[in-house]
Design a protein around this motif. Structure first.
Motif, mmCIF file in Angstrom:
data_model
loop_
_atom_site.group_PDB
_atom_site.id
_atom_site.type_symbol
_atom_site.label_atom_id
_atom_site.label_comp_id
_atom_site.label_asym_id
_atom_site.label_seq_id
_atom_site.Cartn_x
_atom_site.Cartn_y
_atom_site.Cartn_z
ATOM 1 N N LYS A 104 72.783 90.146 -17.561
ATOM 2 C CA LYS A 104 73.312 90.907 -15.958
ATOM 3 C C LYS A 104 72.540 89.746 -15.328
ATOM 4 N N LEU A 105 73.185 89.211 -14.147
ATOM 5 C CA LEU A 105 72.319 88.752 -12.731
ATOM 6 C C LEU A 105 71.555 88.890 -12.810
ATOM 7 N N LEU A 106 70.248 87.924 -12.190
ATOM 8 C CA LEU A 106 69.457 88.585 -11.910
ATOM 9 C C LEU A 106 69.210 88.479 -10.211
ATOM 10 N N SER A 107 68.687 89.297 -8.903
ATOM 11 C CA SER A 107 68.976 89.016 -8.076
ATOM 12 C C SER A 107 67.372 89.292 -7.175
ATOM 13 N N GLY A 108 66.948 90.301 -8.065
ATOM 14 C CA GLY A 108 65.799 91.084 -7.271
ATOM 15 C C GLY A 108 65.439 91.412 -5.983
ATOM 16 N N LYS A 109 64.478 92.662 -5.496
ATOM 17 C CA LYS A 109 64.595 93.604 -5.369
ATOM 18 C C LYS A 109 65.028 93.266 -3.808
ATOM 19 N N GLU A 110 64.458 91.518 -3.270
ATOM 20 C CA GLU A 110 64.581 91.048 -2.384
ATOM 21 C C GLU A 110 64.486 89.828 -2.201
ATOM 22 N N GLY A 111 65.385 89.662 -3.313
ATOM 23 C CA GLY A 111 66.713 88.467 -3.196
ATOM 24 C C GLY A 111 66.496 87.321 -3.537
ATOM 25 N N LEU A 112 65.181 87.285 -4.286
ATOM 26 C CA LEU A 112 64.325 86.222 -4.133
ATOM 27 C C LEU A 112 64.107 85.322 -5.643
ATOM 28 N N ALA A 127 78.100 88.035 0.668
ATOM 29 C CA ALA A 127 76.582 86.488 0.782
ATOM 30 C C ALA A 127 76.303 86.722 -0.057
ATOM 31 N N VAL A 128 76.419 86.280 -1.527
ATOM 32 C CA VAL A 128 74.894 85.838 -2.076
ATOM 33 C C VAL A 128 74.421 85.084 -2.699
ATOM 34 N N ASN A 129 73.323 84.532 -3.146
ATOM 35 C CA ASN A 129 72.810 82.428 -3.286
ATOM 36 C C ASN A 129 73.674 81.918 -3.729
ATOM 37 N N THR A 184 67.650 83.512 4.808
ATOM 38 C CA THR A 184 67.088 83.538 5.279
ATOM 39 C C THR A 184 66.200 82.984 4.388
ATOM 40 N N ALA A 185 66.116 81.315 5.108
ATOM 41 C CA ALA A 185 65.698 79.593 3.928
ATOM 42 C C ALA A 185 64.473 80.096 3.134
ATOM 43 N N LEU A 186 64.010 79.888 1.880
ATOM 44 C CA LEU A 186 62.996 79.660 1.391
ATOM 45 C C LEU A 186 61.816 78.469 1.860
ATOM 46 N N ASN A 187 63.278 77.471 2.063
ATOM 47 C CA ASN A 187 62.485 76.189 2.455
ATOM 48 C C ASN A 187 63.241 75.993 3.228
ATOM 49 N N PRO A 188 62.904 76.099 5.069
ATOM 50 C CA PRO A 188 63.261 75.731 5.879
ATOM 51 C C PRO A 188 63.660 74.786 6.375
ATOM 52 N N ASP A 189 62.940 73.659 5.894
ATOM 53 C CA ASP A 189 63.295 71.979 6.032
ATOM 54 C C ASP A 189 65.228 71.107 5.500
ATOM 55 N N ASN A 190 65.492 71.877 4.383
ATOM 56 C CA ASN A 190 66.601 72.481 3.785
ATOM 57 C C ASN A 190 67.870 72.412 4.732
ATOM 58 N N LEU A 191 68.009 72.880 5.826
ATOM 59 C CA LEU A 191 68.242 73.941 6.687
ATOM 60 C C LEU A 191 67.790 73.208 7.956
ATOM 61 N N GLY A 192 67.507 71.917 7.992
ATOM 62 C CA GLY A 192 66.948 71.317 9.379
ATOM 63 C C GLY A 192 66.470 72.079 10.402
ATOM 64 N N SER A 218 75.578 81.171 -0.662
ATOM 65 C CA SER A 218 74.396 80.463 0.325
ATOM 66 C C SER A 218 73.517 80.071 0.420
ATOM 67 N N THR A 219 72.940 78.392 0.224
ATOM 68 C CA THR A 219 71.543 78.384 0.387
ATOM 69 C C THR A 219 71.028 79.464 0.533
ATOM 70 N N GLY A 220 70.138 79.530 0.315
ATOM 71 C CA GLY A 220 68.537 79.817 1.319
ATOM 72 C C GLY A 220 69.027 81.300 0.141
ATOM 73 N N ILE A 221 67.305 82.755 1.105
ATOM 74 C CA ILE A 221 67.511 83.878 0.290
ATOM 75 C C ILE A 221 68.716 84.580 0.951
ATOM 76 N N ILE A 222 69.430 85.387 0.500
ATOM 77 C CA ILE A 222 70.568 86.681 0.818
ATOM 78 C C ILE A 222 69.915 88.135 0.988
#
Ligand code: ADP
Ligand code: BMX
Length: 291
Positions: A142-150, A102-104, A73-81, A63-67
């Protein structure tokens, strides 16, 4: 085991059944709903998964967004209206009665594409140029997802301090210039109001502004790849998304990267799995986590 894989993007939703041999058996796509409230997205997901009822044992979402913890959670909410938060795994588990991961989207696609690269490649970046610009980073296998998914949200690095404002709140992000939405937003005169897809069609007919907008996008992505190369010496960059996969776009990015100093040159390829990279990556990750 059969996985119901879902790709939730800013423009389209896709669902596919993926079998144990990682073959895409059947797929359907729907537009991401325009009135993008939580209820509208829930209804669209319900319609998306309905034809697959009872035919899979788990759900894997790219999914688009930070998961984070299954919540989008949308980083750019414009992309999801304007939709900023959505309980993704909870909603799909309720709609299907199945366990859900779910994954980004770009992180998922990066994993599928990395697994298809020749042995010996340990560092690569996947870049989707689509509604937004997303990224997935593989570092040392390794796939980097980050502590906060960013991790990998490279569409929100700086391309031009005097550039357009990005929906994430920064100014001049790569995404605001290079993405499908960015290209469309920068269009003026007779191109104003057109989608990026329509602007690409105009460029094919030799429309000067359309060609210039696409060149600007490709140049921005080439510079991003040089920045990433400088950041961690990745050996491969793989392009996906409908803009990234549009005819001629990869050649433009390659040509612009060739204008940078040789130390930044990086092999760039089109996604082997084309538009299915996110679906396959999410299914692979669900399999690896024995969901
Ligand atoms: P999503 O962002 O939902 O994953 P896409 O990867 O299809 O979806 O990206 C959507 C963006 O790509 C839109 O801006 C759309 O106008 C643009 N687009 C779709 N098809 C094409 C095409 N054939 N050529 C160029 N741009 C396209
Ligand atoms: C945005 C961001 C990323 C996403 C990327 C590509 C949101 C809603 N999305 O930068 O998480 O990976 O767009 O998304 O903030 P797509 O919809 O273009 O595939």
């Amino acid at each position: 085991m059969t996985t119901l894989a879902i790709d939730l993007g800013g423009t389209k939703l896709a669902a596919a059944l993926i079998d144990a041999q990682r073959r895409v058996l059947e797929q359907q796509t729907l537009p991401t709903p325009a009135g993008r409230t939580q209820a509208a997205l829930t209804d669209a997901l319900s319609a998306l998964v309905a034809p697959f009822a009872g035919r899979a044992q788990r759900v894997a979402v790219a999914s688009t967004g930070i998961i984070r913890h299954g919540v989008l959670t949308a980083l750019n909410p414009d992309n999801l209206g304007g939709l900023a938060q959505f309980p993704l795994t909870q909603t799909l588990a309720r709609l299907t009665g199945l366990p859900c991961l779910a994954v980004n989207d770009a992180q998922a696609a990066a994993w599928a594409e990395y697994c298809a690269l020749p042995a010996g490649v340990s560092d690569m970046v996947f870049i989707t140029v689509s509604t937004g610009v997303g990224g997935g980073i593989i570092c040392n296998g390794k796939l980097l997802s980050g502590k906060e998914g960013l991790a990998g949200h490279i569409g929100h690095t700086l391309a031009d301090p005097h550039g357009p404002r990005c929906g994430c709140g920064r100014t001049g992000c790569v995404e605001a210039i290079a993405s499908g939405r960015g290209i469309a937003a920068l269009a003026t005169d007779d191109l104003q109001g057109m989608t990026a897809k329509a602007i690409f069609a105009q460029a094919q007919n030799g429309h000067p502004q359309a060609m210039s907008l696409i060149r600007q996008s490709a140049k921005t992505i080439a510079r991003l790849i040089a920045d990433i190369r400088a950041g961690y010496d990745c050996q491969y960059a793989v392009l996906g998304g409908s803009v990234g996969l549009a005819p001629g776009y990869l050649d433009l990015v390659t040509a612009y990267l060739a204008q940078e100093p040789a130390v930044y040159h990086t092999t760039i390829t089109a996604a082997r799995y084309q538009h299915d990279a996110g679906l396959l990556g999410a299914a692979l990750l669900a399999e690896e986590q024995a969901l």
